[in-house]
Design a protein around this motif. Sequence first.
Motif, PDB file in Angstrom:
ATOM      1  N   GLY A  77      25.703   9.345  28.001  1.00  0.00           N
ATOM      2  CA  GLY A  77      24.925  10.258  26.826  1.00  0.00           C
ATOM      3  C   GLY A  77      23.768  10.626  27.329  1.00  0.00           C
ATOM      4  O   GLY A  77      22.695  11.657  26.390  1.00  0.00           O
ATOM      5  N   ARG A  78      23.750  11.075  28.598  1.00  0.00           N
ATOM      6  CA  ARG A  78      22.106  11.963  29.523  1.00  0.00           C
ATOM      7  C   ARG A  78      22.739  13.190  28.769  1.00  0.00           C
ATOM      8  O   ARG A  78      23.682  13.653  28.843  1.00  0.00           O
ATOM      9  N   PRO A  79      21.440  13.517  28.583  1.00  0.00           N
ATOM     10  CA  PRO A  79      21.013  15.208  28.195  1.00  0.00           C
ATOM     11  C   PRO A  79      21.602  15.762  29.394  1.00  0.00           C
ATOM     12  O   PRO A  79      21.111  15.230  30.771  1.00  0.00           O
ATOM     13  N   GLY A  80      21.843  17.126  29.157  1.00  0.00           N
ATOM     14  CA  GLY A  80      22.343  18.326  30.583  1.00  0.00           C
ATOM     15  C   GLY A  80      23.513  17.510  31.022  1.00  0.00           C
ATOM     16  O   GLY A  80      23.952  18.543  32.248  1.00  0.00           O
ATOM     17  N   ILE A  81      24.238  16.750  30.841  1.00  0.00           N
ATOM     18  CA  ILE A  81      25.265  16.027  31.617  1.00  0.00           C
ATOM     19  C   ILE A  81      26.170  17.431  31.824  1.00  0.00           C
ATOM     20  O   ILE A  81      27.034  17.958  32.476  1.00  0.00           O
ATOM     21  N   GLY A  82      26.661  18.549  30.671  1.00  0.00           N
ATOM     22  CA  GLY A  82      27.826  20.095  31.049  1.00  0.00           C
ATOM     23  C   GLY A  82      27.567  20.921  32.144  1.00  0.00           C
ATOM     24  O   GLY A  82      27.416  20.931  32.017  1.00  0.00           O
ATOM     25  N   GLN A  83      25.461  20.577  32.543  1.00  0.00           N
ATOM     26  CA  GLN A  83      25.141  21.277  33.442  1.00  0.00           C
ATOM     27  C   GLN A  83      25.996  20.736  35.018  1.00  0.00           C
ATOM     28  O   GLN A  83      26.238  21.038  35.859  1.00  0.00           O
ATOM     29  N   LEU A  84      25.600  19.061  34.910  1.00  0.00           N
ATOM     30  CA  LEU A  84      26.235  18.671  35.713  1.00  0.00           C
ATOM     31  C   LEU A  84      27.667  18.313  36.024  1.00  0.00           C
ATOM     32  O   LEU A  84      28.158  19.096  37.331  1.00  0.00           O
ATOM     33  N   ALA A  85      28.619  18.473  35.353  1.00  0.00           N
ATOM     34  CA  ALA A  85      29.965  18.548  34.850  1.00  0.00           C
ATOM     35  C   ALA A  85      29.932  20.142  35.611  1.00  0.00           C
ATOM     36  O   ALA A  85      30.705  20.202  36.961  1.00  0.00           O
ATOM     37  N   GLU A  86      29.561  21.407  35.695  1.00  0.00           N
ATOM     38  CA  GLU A  86      29.320  22.455  35.550  1.00  0.00           C
ATOM     39  C   GLU A  86      29.025  22.833  37.538  1.00  0.00           C
ATOM     40  O   GLU A  86      30.630  23.611  37.831  1.00  0.00           O
ATOM     41  N   GLN A  87      28.651  21.914  37.904  1.00  0.00           N
ATOM     42  CA  GLN A  87      28.292  21.741  39.497  1.00  0.00           C
ATOM     43  C   GLN A  87      28.870  20.706  40.348  1.00  0.00           C
ATOM     44  O   GLN A  87      29.796  21.838  40.772  1.00  0.00           O
ATOM     45  N   ILE A  88      30.194  20.241  39.664  1.00  0.00           N
ATOM     46  CA  ILE A  88      31.452  19.628  40.132  1.00  0.00           C
ATOM     47  C   ILE A  88      33.093  20.308  40.280  1.00  0.00           C
ATOM     48  O   ILE A  88      32.954  20.849  40.782  1.00  0.00           O
ATOM     49  N   TRP A  89      32.732  21.416  38.290  1.00  0.00           N
ATOM     50  CA  TRP A  89      34.026  21.687  38.104  1.00  0.00           C
ATOM     51  C   TRP A  89      34.365  22.774  39.329  1.00  0.00           C
ATOM     52  O   TRP A  89      35.273  23.592  39.313  1.00  0.00           O
ATOM     53  N   TYR A  90      33.283  24.097  39.069  1.00  0.00           N
ATOM     54  CA  TYR A  90      33.325  25.174  39.837  1.00  0.00           C
ATOM     55  C   TYR A  90      34.029  25.169  40.900  1.00  0.00           C
ATOM     56  O   TYR A  90      34.429  25.755  41.042  1.00  0.00           O
ATOM     57  N   PRO A  91      33.106  24.297  41.881  1.00  0.00           N
ATOM     58  CA  PRO A  91      33.533  24.273  43.086  1.00  0.00           C
ATOM     59  C   PRO A  91      34.901  24.189  43.478  1.00  0.00           C
ATOM     60  O   PRO A  91      35.763  24.451  44.318  1.00  0.00           O
ATOM     61  N   ILE A  92      35.936  22.785  42.652  1.00  0.00           N
ATOM     62  CA  ILE A  92      37.069  22.302  42.288  1.00  0.00           C
ATOM     63  C   ILE A  92      37.854  23.883  42.047  1.00  0.00           C
ATOM     64  O   ILE A  92      38.941  24.016  42.855  1.00  0.00           O
ATOM     65  N   TRP A  93      37.169  24.625  41.575  1.00  0.00           N
ATOM     66  CA  TRP A  93      38.498  25.711  40.943  1.00  0.00           C
ATOM     67  C   TRP A  93      38.382  26.846  41.702  1.00  0.00           C
ATOM     68  O   TRP A  93      39.469  27.658  42.025  1.00  0.00           O
ATOM     69  N   ASP A  94      37.424  27.039  42.562  1.00  0.00           N
ATOM     70  CA  ASP A  94      36.260  28.047  43.713  1.00  0.00           C
ATOM     71  C   ASP A  94      37.362  27.455  44.748  1.00  0.00           C
ATOM     72  O   ASP A  94      37.958  28.675  45.507  1.00  0.00           O
ATOM     73  N   ALA A  95      38.223  26.912  45.366  1.00  0.00           N
ATOM     74  CA  ALA A  95      38.986  25.882  46.488  1.00  0.00           C
ATOM     75  C   ALA A  95      40.294  26.256  45.814  1.00  0.00           C
ATOM     76  O   ALA A  95      41.407  25.918  46.849  1.00  0.00           O
ATOM     77  N   GLY A  96      40.935  26.570  44.979  1.00  0.00           N
ATOM     78  CA  GLY A  96      41.880  26.825  44.336  1.00  0.00           C
ATOM     79  C   GLY A  96      42.854  25.428  43.917  1.00  0.00           C
ATOM     80  O   GLY A  96      44.089  25.146  44.248  1.00  0.00           O
TER      81      GLY A  96
END
Length: 140
Positions: A77-96
């Motif tokens: 239930g941590r606040p700001g979890i969406g920002q942390l998720a973006e730090q993980i998901w975007y590099p994966i997408w950027d790597a194709g």
Amino acid sequence: MTSDAPGPVRAALNSLREDPSVRGEALRHRLCDLYEAWLVGLLGEVGAGVALVAVGALGRRDPAFGSDLDLVLIHDGRPGIGQLAEQIWYPIWDAGVGLDHSVRTVPEAVSVAAGDLKAALGLLDARHLAGDAAVSESLV
């Protein structure tokens, strides 16, 4: 390889693809090692209450070359979890690399699995990758 740089991950994947000596079980092990080291770096040190969990083929350590990564970011239930998720998901997408992902608390994950057979089956292979192992274990 830096944890957030998609270029080196792409290069490592291309190298594996082009190496005729790495096939079958050896390829699966090398893919898992590559992905897991990268994902651990992407999550970084987040403290208690957050974990990255592999499900599906990566959870079984049995990915096919070119298959997507099935990941769950579990949190308390941590606040700001969406920002942390973006730090993980975007590099994966950027790597194709394909990604099937979710961000949930343990109760949310259990609730989704109760009504979604695909989600429930994926959780059968849930395996802790990084972060708070106790959070992962509560999901498993």
